[in-house]
Design a protein around this motif. Sequence first.
Motif, short mmCIF file in Angstrom:
data_model
loop_
_atom_site.label_atom_id
_atom_site.label_comp_id
_atom_site.label_asym_id
_atom_site.label_seq_id
_atom_site.Cartn_x
_atom_site.Cartn_y
_atom_site.Cartn_z
N THR A 49 0.83 -1.20 0.00
CA THR A 49 0.00 0.00 0.00
C THR A 49 0.87 1.25 0.00
O THR A 49 0.62 2.19 -0.77
N ASP A 77 -6.91 -0.07 3.21
CA ASP A 77 -5.89 0.26 2.20
C ASP A 77 -6.45 1.19 1.14
O ASP A 77 -5.78 2.14 0.73
N GLU A 122 -3.97 -3.74 -5.85
CA GLU A 122 -3.24 -4.33 -4.71
C GLU A 122 -3.89 -5.65 -4.37
O GLU A 122 -5.03 -5.71 -3.90
MG MG Z 1 -1.84 -3.17 1.94
#
Ligand code: MG
Length: 217
Positions: A49, A77, A122
């Motif tokens: 992140t 996140d 992510e």
């Molecule tokens: Mg993360």
Amino acid sequence: MADRKTVSIDVRRDLFGANDDVAALNAEMFREHGVRVFDIMGSVGTGKTQLIEAMCDRLSQQYRVLMVAGDLATRIDADRVGSHGVDTVQINTGTACHLDARMVRVALRGVDLSKYDIVFIENVGNLICPAGYSLGAEKKVVVVSITEGPYMIRKHPLTIKRSDAVVINKVDLAETLEFDVDALVRDIRAVDANLPVFRVSAKTGDGIDDLMAGLGL
Ligand code: MG
Ligand code: ZN
């Protein structure tokens, strides 16, 4: 000498075949909208992140960026990256320990991709199965960090093999932790001699420009 048994399991081919079909549709959709997509993988706590935040800060003046976050629960996140002025989509997988192509496809339904130039996905924090599932991204980038100990490359050669680039994060801590970053690079080279490797600190910003140049950003 004590018994020492190692068994290698082949995961069923058809499972990945079906995912690959959807990944190909995703890739086509990304191409149609002229958006470049990067799948950021790595264990929990490697700094995925923070790395995305650092890249977004450098890109968001010039490009329109979307971040897609995969986690079992929460949108921690996504909200972190969102606080940098970046649009976000959070995928809560519930029990799934990786993203697959279908989840990404469903999550992007109703999102106008033509509004964006770059998408960072992510993946769920996990060094194992995310590498086995193509999402249709241009590149799979695996993030390892020196706080995970010295053996994660040797223990996860398949993840390295299936990645297009490796980021070694938290190099700012190497001296304090007496961590041999060169040895880690040698382990990566032993799996794939030609894989791009980037030494960065998402925290200090060290190496981020080189990484982005390496990704063509
Ligand atoms: Mg993360
Ligand atoms: Zn999984």
